[in-house]
Enzyme design. Sequence first.
Site, PDB file in Angstrom:
ATOM      1  N   ASP A  12       0.882  -1.167   0.000  1.00 10.78           N
ATOM      2  CA  ASP A  12       0.000   0.000   0.000  1.00 10.78           C
ATOM      3  C   ASP A  12       0.923   1.222   0.000  1.00 10.78           C
ATOM      4  OD1 ASP A  12      -2.365   1.600   0.469  1.00 10.78           O
ATOM      5  OD2 ASP A  12      -1.680   1.796   2.533  1.00 10.78           O
ATOM      6  N   LEU A  13       0.389   2.386  -0.361  1.00 13.50           N
ATOM      7  CA  LEU A  13       1.249   3.574  -0.463  1.00 13.50           C
ATOM      8  C   LEU A  13       1.142   4.478   0.778  1.00 13.50           C
ATOM      9  CD1 LEU A  13       3.087   5.409  -2.251  1.00 13.50           C
ATOM     10  CD2 LEU A  13       1.002   6.372  -3.201  1.00 13.50           C
ATOM     11  N   THR A  20       1.365  10.399   3.962  1.00 11.50           N
ATOM     12  CA  THR A  20       0.585  11.454   3.309  1.00 11.50           C
ATOM     13  C   THR A  20      -0.687  11.781   4.087  1.00 11.50           C
ATOM     14  OG1 THR A  20      -0.199   9.653   1.964  1.00 11.50           O
ATOM     15  CG2 THR A  20       1.336  11.187   0.917  1.00 11.50           C
ATOM     16  N   LYS A  48      -8.443   6.772   6.491  1.00 11.74           N
ATOM     17  CA  LYS A  48      -7.284   6.002   6.020  1.00 11.74           C
ATOM     18  C   LYS A  48      -7.702   4.805   5.173  1.00 11.74           C
ATOM     19  CE  LYS A  48      -3.969   7.599   9.343  1.00 11.74           C
ATOM     20  NZ  LYS A  48      -3.164   7.344  10.522  1.00 11.74           N
ATOM     21  N   ALA A 118      -5.376   2.869  -3.249  1.00 13.06           N
ATOM     22  CA  ALA A 118      -6.641   3.478  -3.690  1.00 13.06           C
ATOM     23  C   ALA A 118      -6.407   4.863  -4.283  1.00 13.06           C
ATOM     24  CB  ALA A 118      -7.573   3.608  -2.496  1.00 13.06           C
ATOM     25  N   LYS A 148     -10.917  -1.007  -1.633  1.00 15.28           N
ATOM     26  CA  LYS A 148     -10.693  -1.868  -0.471  1.00 15.28           C
ATOM     27  C   LYS A 148     -11.850  -1.622   0.503  1.00 15.28           C
ATOM     28  CE  LYS A 148      -5.730  -0.983  -0.954  1.00 15.28           C
ATOM     29  NZ  LYS A 148      -4.564  -0.263  -0.412  1.00 15.28           N
ATOM     30  N   GLU A 172       0.148  -3.314   4.669  1.00 14.21           N
ATOM     31  CA  GLU A 172      -1.022  -2.437   4.748  1.00 14.21           C
ATOM     32  C   GLU A 172      -1.135  -1.760   6.116  1.00 14.21           C
ATOM     33  OE1 GLU A 172      -3.917  -1.398   1.908  1.00 14.21           O
ATOM     34  OE2 GLU A 172      -3.792  -0.864   4.037  1.00 14.21           O
ATOM     35  N   ASP A 173      -1.548  -0.482   6.107  1.00 14.25           N
ATOM     36  CA  ASP A 173      -1.718   0.221   7.391  1.00 14.25           C
ATOM     37  C   ASP A 173      -3.182   0.430   7.764  1.00 14.25           C
ATOM     38  OD1 ASP A 173      -2.122   2.180   5.333  1.00 14.25           O
ATOM     39  OD2 ASP A 173      -2.033   3.699   6.916  1.00 14.25           O
TER      40      ASP A 173
END
Length: 217
Positions: A12-13, A20, A48, A118, A148, A172-173
């Site tokens: 995930d980013l 961010t 989030k 996403a 998601k 993933e967070d």
Amino acid sequence: MKSNYPLACIFDLDGVIVDTAKYHFLAWRALANELGFEFTEEDNERLKGVSRMRSLDIMLEVGNVTLSEDEKIRVADKKNNLYVSYIEKMTPDEILPGVEDFLKTLKESDVKIALGSASKNTPLILSRTGLVPYFDVVVDGNMVEKAKPDPEVFLMGAKLLNVPPSSCYVFEDAAAGVEAANRAGMYCVGIGSPEILKQANKVIAGFDGITPDKLFI
Ligand code: G6P
Ligand code: MG
């Protein structure tokens, strides 16, 4: 490749590779204030991993505000323009600690690497931080139909990498992202707090001091 290593890793980013969330927060708060209500960091937690339009719905719910579809699109565009004005100034210094070393080791070990986010702003963030060369495949909010916790983003990543889902690790967070990884049949490492990421196979605080040798079982 070492036998305990997975064939592929999907990251995930936002919240995993870069922080961010603070920029999303500043932008959503500015829009909430314009609409006449407060928006706190605690409210921001609920956004989030959630798509832009769903985030807008949550933000409006916080302020008890109802907008027409046209107004919603206008507010979401305004939020995004503000958000982009922050992220277009990002630098490689904003990559979270330990992430780049971890990616480097995966590359040297011939593990395939995908991004699964996403965010429709993924290309801009990857180029500002200089991380584009690490990724064999990038799947972002411009490519998927279902957000998601639907597993679409991760399954598309595995497919494009030509690797079976069961040979993928996901990082993933967000709880919605952990659920998506589970539904994709992938091993999931949560980044953050074990209370929030209960469904993950394993949870770490971040990549600082973490090597693939320590992590892969
Ligand atoms: C990520 C973030 C969310 C954000 C979403 C869409 O999942 O965690 O907070 O709403 O991406 O981002 P975008 O850049 O397309 O507005
Ligand atoms: Mg995230």
